[in-house]
Design an enzyme around this catalytic site. Structure first.
Site, PDB file in Angstrom:
ATOM      1  N   GLU A   1       6.930  17.023  15.784  1.00 14.69           N
ATOM      2  CA  GLU A   1       7.462  16.903  14.429  1.00 14.69           C
ATOM      3  C   GLU A   1       6.624  17.772  13.483  1.00 14.69           C
ATOM      4  OE1 GLU A   1       9.169  13.431  11.501  1.00 14.69           O
ATOM      5  OE2 GLU A   1       7.348  13.032  12.611  1.00 14.69           O
TER       6      GLU A   1
ATOM      7  N   CYS B   1      12.276  12.320   7.244  1.00 15.79           N
ATOM      8  CA  CYS B   1      12.211  12.026   8.685  1.00 15.79           C
ATOM      9  C   CYS B   1      13.554  12.315   9.329  1.00 15.79           C
ATOM     10  CB  CYS B   1      11.742  10.602   8.940  1.00 15.79           C
ATOM     11  SG  CYS B   1      12.558   9.418   7.897  1.00 15.79           S
TER      12      CYS B   1
ATOM     13  N   GLU C   1       8.849   2.182  11.558  1.00 11.28           N
ATOM     14  CA  GLU C   1       9.806   3.296  11.536  1.00 11.28           C
ATOM     15  C   GLU C   1       9.028   4.605  11.460  1.00 11.28           C
ATOM     16  OE1 GLU C   1      13.213   2.673   9.010  1.00 11.28           O
ATOM     17  OE2 GLU C   1      12.622   0.588   8.804  1.00 11.28           O
TER      18      GLU C   1
ATOM     19  N   LYS D   1       0.848  -1.196   0.000  1.00 15.49           N
ATOM     20  CA  LYS D   1       0.000   0.000   0.000  1.00 15.49           C
ATOM     21  C   LYS D   1       0.885   1.248   0.000  1.00 15.49           C
ATOM     22  CE  LYS D   1      -2.324   2.694   3.211  1.00 15.49           C
ATOM     23  NZ  LYS D   1      -2.214   3.903   2.424  1.00 15.49           N
TER      24      LYS D   1
END
Ligand SMILES: Cc1cc2nc3c(=O)[nH]c(=O)nc-3n(C[C@H](O)[C@H](O)[C@H](O)COP(=O)(O)OP(=O)(O)OC[C@H]3O[C@@H](n4cnc5c(N)ncnc54)[C@H](O)[C@@H]3O)c2cc1C
Length: 1019
Positions: free
Chosen positions: A896, A800, A766, A685
């Site tokens: 973040e 990231c 992750e 996906k």
């Protein structure tokens, strides 16, 4: 008539004879400097430490800092070394009287620099030029300061060039040429310009942009030079800027204003394989232009840099690998220059008596008068050779750098390297007393002897100085993990053909925009009638592609198909599965530019970032294929008479791979290929925003021959179809990369065991980061600023690994901030279809609004220090934004943001800096810039991050080299692209057999047994 060979020898011997009359040691400044250089030539480790110490010293404000660094660099040198007594005594004394020692050291190192730097300012340099004039030596002056990080600094450099020109012209008004013949070819005032210092955003992919910015800064300098009767030379720097520099030279000197001006020159580097073609082109251009110009022929000053850089990026090396090749090519180019003397004035920039004697002899043979070319040598080097040449009646010009030590450091280090190089002429002659016959040896003869007469054109450099540092033991047992694997090369956009291929791919991709893509389940292409539109973030009106959307029924079907396919796939030999990955890598390599172009449109990646993503995807395939071969065979656990136990792995089952959009091919491909090669079947996906990239990956694997049902492509809503699959009893493994919010949800839900579930679900998870970078007080700011702006704003901060918290010490806070804000203001922002863009759009409207909201939060919490104003209005462009006065507890320092926003946190000292760096929920990447060995060790030991980068940007992990992934709330401790990553996709198993029969057992047990993995069980 004497042969050229005899003539060269005669000339060479004559130069040596004259040199003997004025002989001085290699390092004309006696004392400290001479001693240090002598030690450096004996001891490579000492040399490295010394050069590093010299490099940091000018940036150390206090004596105690100097002594601290001295101690850190040298106290640990091995006792057995000859250098150690001197150094240990020095360190001891320095500890006792730091104030005196610090000053003394600074004085000595400045003395070392004064050997090569002609003066701190124009005033200083003029005094020196007068002395040289008395010796009949001319000058070309170079302003130090090639590393500019912002447009302000580039303007400043251009301004200083103008001031210097005026001053030189003023002071030398009544000077005449040292030779009276042909003096019109050689103006007294001669300025050498470093082109890279005139534009901070020079990008090899976009020479046109560079020229647009460089030309306006150069024109006033050239105009004024012309008015003053001066000469301007373009220095040549690294290979990445070479084509731009050549193109700039041709363009600007074809303009009406400069077309008939003969006093322009450019350096050509003979160590480059391209250099002959470049010089021929230049001469053709010169003929077309119809006005004389000049070329300074040099061998090249960046050999180590080019070799390292090309090796790191997998590029063919642009420089020759054997020193005699550079020497031989220098002679080829010397001939080319002298044969074309009517259009080009030659300057031979060398200290090598063979190269010089060859030019002299050849000029005579070709009938070029010695007053029509010149020899150029560097300030502080080869004094006796300069004097010898003057005595022989040649024109000599000295290259004189001027400026402060700090900006001059890279120049100084290049000279120190050159002087101590094993390969260098000067060391051979003046320090090692190599015989004159040997020094005058024909480089072609040397090559003929060693290579049967051919100049080697191999591209792989594994010789000489670099040899020990480059991996040469691929496949051997003592190799480092990563060394047994070779990464794919990055595309070098410095090559025009690659720029052209990328442009063509973008044009081609544009014609494919809007296409519909089906789901793929069990090899069947399914159009569901409901689509997800993937939008170009630079131009939201543009649909990149429409991808069929999967719902719950398609998800159910995919699980069933994958479960069925697993029965076969799990027993497919891993060699076959590994080959599938390698074929997929091959397809991606073939379609590389097309895939990069797609990423530009679909996720707003700049060219080089898009190319790096495809490269990473290729690397993942090859790396995991390689790793699977290493771990795939059942291996004996222990040699034990009478019993054998084999450790091996089984796949887990059906893997659900959920990937983000920010590395649309690499991460999706990494997780998918790991699952496939380990024998799992996959439901893939992609993120909704990058679903077309996902469709491409499906196509790639289909072309590579993935069997139906083994890989299924299922784009759809994460919250609906995704959640359904996470909960599904027949999904055994979830590989997820994405946000913390979704990651934690998956982690929790996967822990619930459903009725009928066979396996405990395994989650590879992750997530994000709030990555800190600390800039220490002694850091090299030229590098730190460039790397930090790139880490924070490259790809709009949507990695990231991106820098989001910049931690600065009080001590250098002001200096860093001033340069950082200017650097951010200079970044190129725009549609990444343009080459050379650093900051493009953020991915979609949701991200756009979320980031703007964070900027508002930042404004309410801290101080907005900088926000770019000139971002395009169309598309999701967020201005790069920097907040200062940020406290660690503020939201902008904890949450973040995933956009081009940096929070700057000021701290007292390193201890506090590390505490702040570690004081978040995340531990993904971190950076540390410092030149203190002790502080670097401390950072390595204490900073909490899965990937800690010292003195480089904190993004851009490379498969196999930098296994990537974090801990704390950044992830479950898996390392994508690392040796143990595949284990997460496998179930370990041990089979033990008692092989004793009536007390008899085979003597040897094989280390591996493959047989029992292969036979397929009958269903
Ligand atoms: C006036 C002047 C201006 C200069 N301007 C520039 C400039 O604009 N740009 C620039 O890059 N350099 C420039 N240089 C530096 C020059 O390129 C050389 O680094 C330097 O002069 C040493 O070359 P040499 O012929 O004197 O010495 P040599 O000892 O004969 O040659 C040393 C050179 O050989 C090459 N070399 C070393 N090892 C190898 C190897 N294993 N394989 C292949 N080649 C190797 C390197 O280029 C090295 O610098 C300039 C030099 C002078 C004198």
């Amino acid at each position: 008539m004497r042969s050229l060979r005899n003539e060269i020898e005669q000339r060479g011997m004559r130069i040596f004879e004259l040199v003997e009359r004025h002989l001085e040691p290699l390092f004309s400044k006696a004392g400290f400097y001479q001693r240090m250089m002598a030690l450096s030539m004996r001891d490579e480790e000492f040399k490295a430490q010394l050069f590093r110490f010299v490099d940091v010293l000018p940036s150390l404000p206090r004596s105690r800092d100097i002594v601290k660094h001295l101690e850190e660099y040298f106290a640990a040198t091995r006792e057995s070394r000859k250098s150690s007594d001197l150094i240990h005594n020095g360190v001891r004394v320095a500890r006792i009287v730091p104030w005196v020692s610090g000053r003394l050291l600074r004085w000595n190192v400045s003395g070392m620099a004064r050997q090569f730097i002609a003066g701190r300012n124009p005033g200083d340099v003029i005094k020196m030029l007068r002395k040289r004039r008395a010796q009949k030596i001319g000058f070309t002056v170079d302003l130090l300061g090639e590393a500019v990080v912002s447009e302000g600094e580039a303007d400043e450099y251009a301004g200083r060039c103008l001031v210097l020109l005026e001053r030189l012209a003023d002071e030398t008004e009544d000077w005449t040429d040292s030779r009276d013949k042909n003096s019109e070819l050689f103006p007294v005032v001669n300025l050498s310009v470093k082109i890279s210092a005139l534009y901070s955003q020079m990008n090899p992919a976009d020479p046109a942009d560079a020229i647009t910015h460089l030309a306006p800064r150069l024109r006033p300098i050239l105009r004024r030079a012309r008015e003053l009767g001066a000469f301007v030379n373009f220095d040549m720097e690294s290979y990445a800027t070479k084509n731009t520099t050549l193109e700039l030279f041709r363009r600007i000197f074809t303009e009406d204003e400069f077309k008939d001006w003969p006093h322009a020159g450019i350096a050509i580097q003979a160590y480059l394989r391209d250099s002959e073609a470049d010089l021929r082109n230049l001469i053709d251009w010169g003929r077309g232009r119809g006005t004389r110009f000049a070329v300074r022929l040099v061998k090249g000053a960046y050999w180590d840099y080019e070799t390292i850089k090309s090796h790191q990026n997998g590029w063919s090396c642009p420089v020759f690998s054997h020193k005699p090749e550079s020497d031989a090519n220098f002679e080829v180019l010397t001939r080319l220059l002298l044969e074309n003397e009517p259009i080009v004035t030659a300057a031979f920039g060398s200290h090598n008596v063979r190269s010089i004697a060859h030019a002299q002899a050849l000029a005579d043979e070709l009938g070029v008068d010695r007053s029509r070319f010149e020899f150029q040598l560097l300030y502080g080097m080869a004094g006796p050779i300069k004097r010898a040449l003057v005595e022989m009646g040649y024109r000599v010009r000295e290259y004189c750098p001027v400026g402060e030590l700090l900006p001059g450091m890279s120049y100084l280090v290049r000279r120190l390297l050159e002087n101590t190089s094993n390969e260098g002429f000067l060391r051979a002659k003046f320090a090692e007393n190599v015989s004159e016959a040997e020094l005058l040896r024909d480089p072609f003869e040397f090559l003929r002897q060693s290579r049967n007469g051919e100049l080697p054109h191999s591209n792989n450099v594994t010789t000489h100085a670099m040899k020990d540092r480059l991996p040469s033991h691929r496949g051997s047992l003592d190799a480092s993990q990563g060394d047994t694997f070779e990464n794919a090369a990055l595309t070098t956009f410095a090559h025009e053909e690659n720029q052209e291929r990328m442009r063509a791919a973008l044009r081609e991709m544009r014609t494919l925009l809007g296409k519909e893509y089906p789901l793929v389940i069990g090899g069947e292409k399914i159009f569901t009638g409901k689509t997800i539109a993937s939008i170009n973030p630079s131009s939201p009106g543009e649909v990149v592609g429409a991808v069929s959307e999967a719902g719950i029924p398609e998800a159910e079907r995919a699980v069933k198909v994958a479960r069925d396919a697993f029965k076969e796939w799990r027993w497919t030999p891993f060699e076959e599965r590994a080959r599938l990955l390698e074929r997929a890598a091959g397809v991606m390599e073939r379609r590389r530019f097309e895939l990069s172009a797609l990423e530009v449109f679909e996720v707003g990646k700049p060219w080089t970032e898009a190319d790096a993503d495809i490269r990473e995807a290729i690397d993942f395939c090859n790396f995991y294929a390689h790793q699977m071969r290493l771990i795939g065979r059942p291996h004996l656990t222990q040699q034990m008479p009478g019993e054998e136990s084999y450790y091996h792995y089984w796949p887990r089952g059906v893997a659900f791979v959920v990937a983000p959009w920010n590395f649309p091919l690499a991460i999706l491909c990494g997780m998918t290929s790991a699952a496939l090669v380990t024998g799992n079947t996959v439901i893939m996906k992609p993120a909704e925003q990058s679903a077309v990239c996902g469709a491409m990956l499906m196509e790639i694997f289909e072309e590579a021959g993935v069997p139906p049902g083994v890989l299924n492509y299922l784009p759809g809503k994460g919250s609906v179809m995704g959640a359904h699959l996470v909960d599904h009893k027949d999904v055994d493994l979830i590989a997820f990369t994405g946000s913390r919010e979704v990651g934690l949800k998956i982690w929790e839900r996967a822990g619930i065991t459903r009725p009928g579930q066979r396996e405990l679900k395994h989650v590879v998870c992750e997530m994000g980061g709030k990555n800190p970078v600390i800039i220490d007080s002694d850091a090299d700011l030229d590098e730190a600023i460039v790397d930090c702006t790139y880490s924070a704003f490259g790809y709009q901060g949507q990695k990231c690994s991106a820098l989001s918290r910049l931690i600065l010490l009080e001590e250098n806070y002001g200096r860093v901030i001033e340069r950082l804000l200017k650097a951010a203001a200079s970044l190129r922002i725009g549609n990444p279809e343009e080459p050379g863009i650093t900051v493009g759009p953020v991915i979609d409207e949701t991200a756009y609004k979320r980031i703007l909201n964070y900027i508002e939060i930042g404004k309410s919490e801290a101080t907005l220090a900088y926000q770019r104003e000139d971002v395009p209005s169309k598309g999701y462009f967020i201005p790069p934004t920097i907040f200062v006065d940020v406290k660690p507890g503020m939201r902008i320092a904890r949450e973040e943001i995933f956009g081009p926003v940096v929070s700057v946190i000021k701290v007292r000292d390193l201890e506090e800096a590390i505490a702040v760096a570690n004081g978040t929920d995340y531990a993904l990447t971190a950076g540390f810039f410092s030149r203190s060995p002790a502080n670097i060790e401390r950072a390595k030991a204490q900073i909490e991050a899965g990937n800690l980068y010292i003195n480089r940007s904190c993004t851009g992990a490379i498969v196999g080299r930098h296994p990537f992934g974090g801990f704390k709330m950044s992830g479950g401790g898996t390392k994508a692209g690392g040796a143990d990553y595949l284990l997460h996709f496998l179930l370990p198993r041990v089979v033990t057999e008692n092989v004793t029969r009536h007390g008899f057992a085979p003597e040897e047990t094989p280390r591996y047994r493959d047989e029992f993995l292969w036979p397929k069980p009958k269903h």
